[in-house]
Enzyme design. Structure first.
Site, PDB file in Angstrom:
ATOM      1  N   THR A 156      38.713  23.682   6.518  1.00 40.62           N
ATOM      2  CA  THR A 156      39.852  24.613   6.398  1.00 40.62           C
ATOM      3  C   THR A 156      40.491  24.390   5.025  1.00 40.62           C
ATOM      4  O   THR A 156      40.044  24.955   4.039  1.00 40.62           O
ATOM      5  CB  THR A 156      40.861  24.424   7.548  1.00 40.62           C
ATOM      6  N   LYS A 182      36.202  17.257   9.513  1.00 42.93           N
ATOM      7  CA  LYS A 182      37.062  18.063   8.656  1.00 42.93           C
ATOM      8  C   LYS A 182      38.494  17.615   8.883  1.00 42.93           C
ATOM      9  O   LYS A 182      38.870  17.143   9.956  1.00 42.93           O
ATOM     10  CB  LYS A 182      36.912  19.567   8.948  1.00 42.93           C
ATOM     11  N   THR A 193      44.691  15.203  12.417  1.00 41.50           N
ATOM     12  CA  THR A 193      44.376  16.617  12.608  1.00 41.50           C
ATOM     13  C   THR A 193      42.996  16.863  12.075  1.00 41.50           C
ATOM     14  O   THR A 193      42.789  16.954  10.893  1.00 41.50           O
ATOM     15  CB  THR A 193      45.348  17.545  11.912  1.00 41.50           C
ATOM     16  N   GLU A 280      45.810  16.672   1.599  1.00 39.31           N
ATOM     17  CA  GLU A 280      46.346  17.813   0.842  1.00 39.31           C
ATOM     18  C   GLU A 280      47.213  17.324  -0.317  1.00 39.31           C
ATOM     19  O   GLU A 280      48.260  16.706  -0.117  1.00 39.31           O
ATOM     20  CB  GLU A 280      47.137  18.720   1.777  1.00 39.31           C
ATOM     21  N   ASN A 408      50.658  23.841   1.786  1.00 42.37           N
ATOM     22  CA  ASN A 408      51.158  24.220   3.113  1.00 42.37           C
ATOM     23  C   ASN A 408      52.069  25.428   3.084  1.00 42.37           C
ATOM     24  O   ASN A 408      52.157  26.162   4.060  1.00 42.37           O
ATOM     25  CB  ASN A 408      51.862  23.008   3.743  1.00 42.37           C
ATOM     26  N   SER A 413      48.354  32.540   3.573  1.00 37.13           N
ATOM     27  CA  SER A 413      48.153  33.685   2.675  1.00 37.13           C
ATOM     28  C   SER A 413      46.717  33.799   2.210  1.00 37.13           C
ATOM     29  O   SER A 413      45.919  32.895   2.430  1.00 37.13           O
ATOM     30  CB  SER A 413      49.097  33.558   1.477  1.00 37.13           C
TER      31      SER A 413
END
Length: 413
Positions: A156, A182, A193, A280, A408, A413
């Site tokens: 993702t 992932k 997660t 991230e 995040n 979008s």
């Protein structure tokens, strides 16, 4: 950019006899995206898993638990990215079941023999009609050497696919352990997660598999954190196709079981650390080690307090040796009778604090030198355990950067 992490060489991810993988474009969220993965398992395979402790768990997690409990013999795994099918109520369960039914029909199986997994945006309707329409293409695409492609297909917000593989000898027979995962954000233990799939051809008794996957998770995916958020879809599955030629492993305490356990834990830890390295916006990979607690749980409690702290993580991003933030996190970790006068703190090889205060030889220039590194170890000794043993907990985390917020903020979008 991920921290010292590159995509795995496809040739390094060994095929697991009894597992075939196919990938297709279902258009779950974006057109022309390979977003559907199907793993088919040889008859006689054993499967066990651990799942998120978030009470708002996703529809596929609920179904996976039911299908594993039904014990009909799992023969297929289906994974979509782009949509989490979480926060979707009864409709989400209906759509997840529909996907299982569709794949089962193609393979002449019972729906309970299929495990569904989803990852992506929460609270959006799963386009199961698109997924089901793409199943024949995924099945036709199957091959044994598709682990690297599958690692890419389940991503993702990941920037790098994550895969690991190891081969060991059991009774002179080569046994393979290969896995993919992932995850990059919403990462916290219990579990992170993430989706993780590890398979082996080891001939192990099915009754031993649940304990083995739980142990592997506790040593790997339950020791990482990026942002302290526990996801709705976390799943870690261990598959044993039982096709290796060695004698069946029936004793969890046997040398053969120990060899297999070590390989599975090693692969799981490599995958878990890859998630943190690809956190991230991460620019630093940080190991937090806490020694000297009254027990391991106490050490882990302190380690997570440090690893979760936004103030600690932002200091690491800035390479700012504001190391009092670490001591503060130790202090609020929740150990009521903690004696601050006993605590020692190291940053890599630099002794920062002793007896609860600044070490007399510590120079801020030494702290700044370490803080500029891409990989850093924080070590704390609580000096609470008996002198002949030092319970230890290790947690892996990363820093917080500007890019974490950007990623995040723009996720949908």
């Amino acid at each position: 950019m991920p921290v010292n992490l590159a995509a795995p060489d496809p040739a390094s991810l060994h095929a697991v006899p009894g597992v075939e993988i196919g990938i297709a474009m279902a258009g779950v969220r974006k057109a022309m995206r390979r977003d559907l993965t199907v793993l088919t398992l040889a008859e006689g395979s054993a499967v066990a898993g651990v799942f998120t402790k978030n009470r708002f768990c996703a529809a596929p997690v609920q179904l996976c638990r039911k299908h594993l409990a039904a014990d009909h013999g799992i023969r297929a795994i289906v994974v979509n990215t782009g949509n989490a099918n979480a926060g979707t109520g009864e409709d989400g369960l209906v759509r997840a079941r529909s996907t299982c039914i569709a794949l089962a029909r193609h393979m002449n199986l019972a729906p309970e023999q299929v495990l569904p997994f989803s990852t992506g945006v929460i609270m959006e309707t799963l386009p199961n009609d698109r997924i089901e329409a793409a199943l024949p293409a995924a099945l036709a695409d199957r091959g044994a050497e598709r682990w690297a492609d599958a690692a890419t297909a389940i991503m993702t917000t990941d920037t790098v696919p994550k895969g690991a593989s190891k081969q060991v000898l059991i009774e002179g027979e080569v046994v393979t352990v290969t896995g993919i995962a992932k995850g990059a954000g919403m990462i916290r233990p219990n579990m992170a997660t993430m989706l993780g799939f590890v398979a082996t051809d080891a001939h192990i008794a099915p009754s031993l598999l649940q304990a083995l996957v739980s142990e592997a998770a506790d040593a790997s995916f339950n020791r990482i954190t990026v942002d302290g958020d526990t996801s709705t879809n976390d799943s870690f599955v261990l598959v044993a196709t039982r096709q290796a030629a060695h004698t069946e492993i029936t004793d969890a305490g046997s040398p053969e079981a120990a060899t297999l356990r070590e390989a599975i834990v090693a692969v799981s830890q490599q995958l878990a650390q890859a998630i943190v390295r690809d956190g991230e916006g991460a620019t630093k990979f940080i190991t937090v080690q806490v020694d000297g607690g009254a027990n391991e749980a106490e050490c882990r409690q302190v380690a997570y307090a440090i690893a979760h702290s936004p103030l600690v993580k932002t200091a690491f991003f800035a390479s700012d040796p504001n190391l009092g933030r670490i001591l503060a996190a130790v202090g609020y970790a929740g150990i009521d009778d903690l004696d601050q006068g006993l605590i020692d703190l190291w940053l890599d090889d630099v002794h920062v604090a002793t007896k609860g205060g600044r070490h007399p030889d510590y120079q801020e220039a030494d702290g700044a030198r370490v803080m500029k590194r891409a990989e850093i170890t924080v070590r704390v000794d609580l000096h609470r355990g008996p002198s002949d043993r030092k319970p230890c907990a290790v947690v892996w985390t990363c820093d917080f950067s500007y890019d974490y917020v950007k990623i995040n903020a723009d996720y949908r979008s």
